[in-house]
Design an enzyme around this catalytic site. Structure first.
Site, mmCIF file in Angstrom:
data_model
loop_
_atom_site.group_PDB
_atom_site.id
_atom_site.type_symbol
_atom_site.label_atom_id
_atom_site.label_comp_id
_atom_site.label_asym_id
_atom_site.label_seq_id
_atom_site.Cartn_x
_atom_site.Cartn_y
_atom_site.Cartn_z
ATOM 1 N N SER A 67 49.591 40.294 55.066
ATOM 2 C CA SER A 67 51.456 40.076 54.812
ATOM 3 C C SER A 67 52.759 41.005 55.577
ATOM 4 C CB SER A 67 51.024 41.824 54.309
ATOM 5 O OG SER A 67 52.568 42.147 53.518
ATOM 6 N N TYR A 69 48.801 51.160 54.062
ATOM 7 C CA TYR A 69 49.234 49.224 53.649
ATOM 8 C C TYR A 69 49.516 48.635 54.833
ATOM 9 C CZ TYR A 69 50.972 45.045 51.354
ATOM 10 O OH TYR A 69 50.780 43.852 50.695
HETATM 11 P P1 NAD Z 1 47.337 42.251 42.025
HETATM 12 O O1 NAD Z 1 47.525 43.657 42.302
HETATM 13 O O2 NAD Z 1 47.979 41.160 40.957
HETATM 14 O O3 NAD Z 1 46.342 41.452 42.726
HETATM 15 C C1 NAD Z 1 44.903 42.560 42.293
HETATM 16 C C2 NAD Z 1 43.726 41.783 42.544
HETATM 17 O O4 NAD Z 1 42.819 42.455 43.823
HETATM 18 C C3 NAD Z 1 43.153 41.940 40.943
HETATM 19 O O5 NAD Z 1 42.693 41.367 40.499
HETATM 20 C C4 NAD Z 1 42.440 43.235 41.275
HETATM 21 O O6 NAD Z 1 41.540 43.733 40.197
HETATM 22 C C5 NAD Z 1 42.262 43.721 42.335
HETATM 23 N N1 NAD Z 1 41.550 44.729 43.431
HETATM 24 C C6 NAD Z 1 42.267 45.568 42.992
HETATM 25 N N2 NAD Z 1 41.327 46.936 43.635
HETATM 26 C C7 NAD Z 1 39.919 46.393 43.827
HETATM 27 C C8 NAD Z 1 38.872 46.589 44.059
HETATM 28 N N3 NAD Z 1 38.614 47.702 44.940
HETATM 29 N N4 NAD Z 1 37.463 45.230 43.908
HETATM 30 C C9 NAD Z 1 37.575 44.635 43.812
HETATM 31 N N5 NAD Z 1 38.850 44.121 43.366
HETATM 32 C C10 NAD Z 1 40.209 44.323 43.481
HETATM 33 O O7 NAD Z 1 48.502 41.860 43.489
HETATM 34 P P2 NAD Z 1 48.896 40.722 44.490
HETATM 35 O O8 NAD Z 1 50.536 41.108 44.677
HETATM 36 O O9 NAD Z 1 47.642 39.518 44.149
HETATM 37 O O10 NAD Z 1 47.888 40.941 45.940
HETATM 38 C C11 NAD Z 1 47.029 40.571 46.482
HETATM 39 C C12 NAD Z 1 46.846 40.679 47.928
HETATM 40 O O11 NAD Z 1 48.414 40.175 48.503
HETATM 41 C C13 NAD Z 1 46.599 41.704 48.774
HETATM 42 O O12 NAD Z 1 46.404 41.875 49.504
HETATM 43 C C14 NAD Z 1 48.104 41.973 48.822
HETATM 44 O O13 NAD Z 1 48.610 43.086 49.525
HETATM 45 C C15 NAD Z 1 48.738 40.757 49.459
HETATM 46 N N6 NAD Z 1 50.559 41.038 49.400
HETATM 47 C C16 NAD Z 1 50.392 40.701 48.284
HETATM 48 C C17 NAD Z 1 52.115 40.509 48.238
HETATM 49 C C18 NAD Z 1 52.831 40.587 47.151
HETATM 50 O O14 NAD Z 1 54.212 40.702 46.973
HETATM 51 N N7 NAD Z 1 52.795 40.364 46.375
HETATM 52 C C19 NAD Z 1 53.182 40.196 49.999
HETATM 53 C C20 NAD Z 1 52.146 40.715 50.802
HETATM 54 C C21 NAD Z 1 51.120 40.237 50.786
#
Ligand code: NAD
Length: 281
Positions: free
Chosen positions: A163, A176
Site C-alpha cells: 500500500s 495497517y
Molecule cells: P477487499 O475487502 O475488497 O478484499 C479483501 C479480500 O481479502 C477478500 O477476498 C476477503 O475475503 C479476503 N480476506 C479477508 N480476510 C481473509 C482471511 N483471513 N483469509 C483469507 N482471505 C481473507 O479489499 P481490497 O481493497 O481489494 O484490498 C486488497 C488488498 O489491497 C489488501 O491487502 C489491502 O490492504 C490492499 N490495498 C487496498 C487499497 C484500497 O484502497 N482498497 C489500497 C492499498 C492497498
C-alpha cells in the site's frame, strides 16, 4: 467502467491487461481474491492464460458462480479455497493444493488484507494481531511454502500487494501501516535471497482504490464527521492523493501482468507506488 472494478465485476468489454496467452502454462495463487483488487488481479491473470487458485471469504454459491464464469470465459482452470490467512496450517495446505491441482505454483500474489481504524491507545489487541496475521504474516507463510517449488523450476514471481501505507503513514492506522511497512521489508529480503535465480519478489503500493475495504471507511468517516460521502471522499479519503481520483483496479492488474513478463526480470526487491502522486510529496 473497467472490467476489474468491483462496481461492475462481470463486464468484459475492454483491452486485456496482457496479451491473451502470455501466461499460458503458468499457475497462479491470489490470496483474498473473492473481492476488490485480488479479484481483479485473478481475472487479469486468467485472461492472460494462467491457471488460477482463488482464495477468500464470501457467499459460497456466489463464489462458485464467479469461479465457473471465469473458467468458462477464459478457458483456464480456476479453483477456489476458503483457506484462512490467519492460520499458518491453512496457508501451507492452500499452497500444496495449488501445486497439486496445477502441477506448480509460479505466480504468488499476496493480496488478502483488512483494515481497522482507531487511535493507538484504544486499538484492540485482537485487531492488531488479526491485521498483522492477515496483512503481513500470511505473506511470510505463503512465500515459505511456495519458494521451494519456484527454486526447483528456476522461475517465479512473488507480488505482494502492500500500500502507499507501506511507504508513508496516516494516523489511526497503526496496525495497517506497521504491517504494510513490514511487507516491504519482507519483499526486499526475499528478493535478495533468490536474486541469482529467475525468481523476482516485488511489492505494489496502491493509493486509494474504491473497493469494499474503502467503502467501509467512507461510511464510517461520513458518520464520524457528519459529512456527505461525496465530501468525505474529497476532503478526507482523497486529500492525500494529488490526482484526486481513485486508482482503478485495471491500473494495478496491468502492473501485475507486466511484473510477470520476461521484460520485468530485473525488477526485484522494489516497492512500486500506484498512488496518483501521494508518496511523491
Ligand atoms: P477487499 O475487502 O475488497 O478484499 C479483501 C479480500 O481479502 C477478500 O477476498 C476477503 O475475503 C479476503 N480476506 C479477508 N480476510 C481473509 C482471511 N483471513 N483469509 C483469507 N482471505 C481473507 O479489499 P481490497 O481493497 O481489494 O484490498 C486488497 C488488498 O489491497 C489488501 O491487502 C489491502 O490492504 C490492499 N490495498 C487496498 C487499497 C484500497 O484502497 N482498497 C489500497 C492499498 C492497498
Amino acid at each position: 467502467m473497467p472490467a476489474h472494478s468491483t462496481a461492475q465485476p462481470g463486464a468484459a468489454e475492454r483491452e486485456p491487461s496482457a496479451p491473451p496467452g502470455t501466461l499460458k502454462g503458468r499457475a497462479a495463487l491470489v490470496t483474498g481474491s473473492t473481492s476488490g483488487i485480488g479479484l481483479g488481479i485473478a481475472r487479469g491473470l486468467a485472461e492472460a492464460g494462467a491457471n488460477v487458485m482463488l482464495n477468500g471469504f464470501g457467499d459460497a454459491a456466489a463464489i462458485e458462480q464467479l469461479r465457473a464464469d471465469l473458467a468458462a470465459r477464459t478457458g483456464v482452470q480456476v479453483h477456489h479455497s476458503f483457506a484462512d490467512m490467519t492460520r499458518p496450517q491453512d496457508i501451507e495446505a492452500l499452497v500444496q493444493e495449488t501445486q497439486t491441482r496445477f502441477g506448480s505454483l509460479d505466480i504468488l500474489v499476496n493480496n488478502a488484507g483488512i483494515q481497522f481504524v482507531s487511535p493507538v491507545d484504544e486499538f484492540p489487541g485482537e485487531k492488531w494481531e488479526q491485521i498483522i496475521a492477515i496483512n503481513l504474516s500470511s505473506n511470510f507463510y505463503t512465500i515459505k511454502a511456495a519458494l521451494p517449488g519456484m527454486k526447483q523450476r528456476n522461475w517465479g514471481r512473488v507480488i505482494n500487494v502492500a500500500s502507499a501505507h507501506g511507504l508513508v503513514a496516516s494516523p489511526f492506522k497503526s496496525a495497517y501501516v506497521a504491517a504494510k511497512h513490514g511487507v516491504l521489508g519482507l519483499t526486499k529480503s526475499v528478493a535478495l535471497e533468490v536474486v541469482e535465480t529467475a525468481i523476482t519478489c516485488n511489492a505494489i503500493c496502491p493509493g486509494y482504490v474504491r473497493t469494499p475495504l474503502v467503502e467501509g471507511q467512507i461510511t464510517d468517516q461520513a458518520r464520524v464527521h457528519n459529512k456527505s460521502e461525496a465530501d468525505v471522499i474529497r476532503d478526507v479519503i482523497l486529500a492525500a492523493q494529488p490526482n484526486k481520483r481513485f486508482v482503478e483496479i485495471d491500473e494495478l492488474v496491468g502492473l501485475v501482468c507486466f511484473l510477470c513478463s520476461s521484460a520485468a526480470a530485473s525488477i526485484t526487491g522494489s516497492a512500486l507506488p500506484v498512488d496518483g502522486g501521494w508518496t511523491a510529496r
